[in-house]
Write an enzyme that holds these catalytic residues in place. Sequence first.
Site, short mmCIF file in Angstrom:
data_model
loop_
_atom_site.label_atom_id
_atom_site.label_comp_id
_atom_site.label_asym_id
_atom_site.label_seq_id
_atom_site.Cartn_x
_atom_site.Cartn_y
_atom_site.Cartn_z
N ASP A 111 40.28 42.74 26.51
CA ASP A 111 40.05 43.34 27.82
C ASP A 111 38.90 44.33 27.73
OD1 ASP A 111 40.22 43.89 30.48
OD2 ASP A 111 42.14 44.96 30.39
N SER B 257 41.47 51.56 36.02
CA SER B 257 41.04 50.54 35.07
C SER B 257 39.66 50.83 34.49
CB SER B 257 41.00 49.18 35.75
OG SER B 257 42.26 48.60 35.77
N GLY C 155 43.36 51.50 39.91
CA GLY C 155 42.09 52.16 40.16
C GLY C 155 41.59 52.93 38.96
N SER D 108 43.39 49.52 30.22
CA SER D 108 43.57 48.10 30.49
C SER D 108 44.60 47.90 31.60
CB SER D 108 44.02 47.37 29.22
OG SER D 108 44.34 46.03 29.48
N HIS E 286 38.70 42.95 32.60
CA HIS E 286 39.24 42.38 33.83
C HIS E 286 38.54 42.92 35.07
CE1 HIS E 286 41.85 46.08 33.71
NE2 HIS E 286 41.65 46.02 35.02
#
Length: 492
Positions: free
Chosen positions: A254, A335, A333, A350, A230
Site C-alpha cells: 500500500d 489515508s 481521510g 493504510s 490505494h
Amino acid sequence: MRRMREMAAVTIGLAAALVLTPTAGWAASEPDVSAPGPTTAAKVPAGVIGALQRDLGLSKAAASERLAFQAGALDTERTLEQRLGADYAGAWFDTTKNVLHVGVVDAADAPAVRAAGAHPVVARHALADLDAWKTGLDTALAPVAAAVPSWYVDVTTNTVVVNATAGALTQVRDLAAAAGIPADAVKVVETTEAPRTFIDVIGGNAYNINNQYRCSVGFAVNGGFVTAGHCGTTGSTTTNPSGTFAGSSFPGNDYAWVRVATGNTPVGVVNNYSGGTVAVAGSTQAAVGASVCRSGSTSGWHCGTIQAFNATVNYAEGSVSGLIRTNVCAEPGDSGGSLIAGNQAQGMTSGGSGNCTSGGTTYFQPVNEALGAFGLTLLTSTGGGGGGGTCTGYARTYTGTLASRQSAVQPTGSYVTVNASGTIRLCLDGPTGADFDLYLQKWSGSAWTNVASATSTSADESITYSGTSGYYRYSVYAYSGSGAYTLGATTP
C-alpha cells in the site's frame, strides 16, 4: 525533532571568573570548572510531547523520558539482534518502566542480554520462524479472507495472532495447522475489526486525486512525496500540490509516490496540527511498544504505540502484507498520512477500524519499503527556529566557534556567581543551517546540573529562567553543523 546525543566532555583550565562572596546556605565547595556537564536531553519537538501527554496520559517529563529511552534502547536492540542471530525472538518496550525486553530461544543467551542493559525473556520460537509462519498464512488464509481482517507476529506473546470473525475461528485453526504451524505458535482471536482504507474524506495536508478524491501527504522525498497506494494508480494526477502518481502498488502493498510539478517544494517536516511542524531526521524503524504519532487532516495529530510489524490485513480491495499495526486512532481521510516516532519516519496510513472518539486499530505501510521500491531518498530537515536572533541588548556577550558534536562553556570555560534570586536571560545566535543547543547549568555542590535548556532544531535558542543565588555557567552544544556563535547573557 529531538534526538538522543551525548554532550562532549569539555576539559578546560581555570580561567578568570566573576566570583563574589557566596551567600549563606550555598554549597561550601567551589565549582569544578573542568567537570563536564550532564548528558544532554533527547531532542523532541514540543508538538510531539504535547500529543503524548494528551493521548497517553503522560506528564511532560515522563513523555520526554520515554522518547529518550526509546531512542537509546534502539541501539541496544540492534546490537543484540545481530549478536543473537538465530536465537533472537524479537524485542519490545515496556514503557511503563522504560525497560527493553529481548526474547531468546536459548536461556544461555540471557547473561549477554542483561549485560547489554536489557531484560531477557526465554521464548519457544525464534522471530525468523514466526515471520516464516506468518508469511505462510498469507497464502493459507486466502479461502477465508472475508472472515479474517488481519494477522501479525506478536513478539510479546511469541505467537502469530490471527484476528477472525466468530464463525471462522475453527476453520482458521485448521488452516493454520494444515500450513504446518505449531499449535503453540498461533493464536486465533475473535474480532469485530473491519478495516477499510481511509480515502473517502479529505486527508491530512490534503492533496486531490483526479479531481475526485483526496488523501494525505506521507513524507517528502526527492522530487515529490510518498503516500498510500490505494490513494491512486500510476498515472493518476494530483492537485494541491499538482503532480502525477509515478508509481503505485495496491493491494499486496500500500505505497505510492507522487512526482510533483515545478513550483511545488517538498520539505522534510510533518504537520503537528498544533500550529507547527515536526522535523523529520531519518527513517530508523522503531520497536514494538514504541510511542508514535500520526498526522492527518481529518482527525489531526494523534499518538499511540506500535503493537506489531509484518501484519497482513484483508481489505475489501484485497490483502496487504508487511504493515505496522498500532493502536493510534485514524479516520477516513487520513489515508497516506505520516506516522513518526520522535523524529524518525515510520510509515504512511493504510487503513484500520474504529475512530478517534472511541479508539481503534490503524495499520501503516512502512516508509522504508516504499523508499526502496522506488529508489527514493527521504527528505530531512532541521525544522523550526529557536528565536535567538542577533542577541542584542544583553548585559554580557560571548563568542566562540564550534565543530559539529563539540561543546563549549561560557564565560570563557568558567562560571558566574549570582548573588540574588531573579531572572536569568540567555540568547544564542548560531550559524545559519546548523543545529546548536543552549544549556543553563547550576553547580549543586558536587556536579553541574541542567536547570534549563533550549534544544530546538534551529541554530538560534533562548532561555528565560527564574533562579536563585548560586554558581551558573552556560553551555553551547553543536548538535549538527559548525561555525561561529554569539551568546548573550543577563543575570540578576
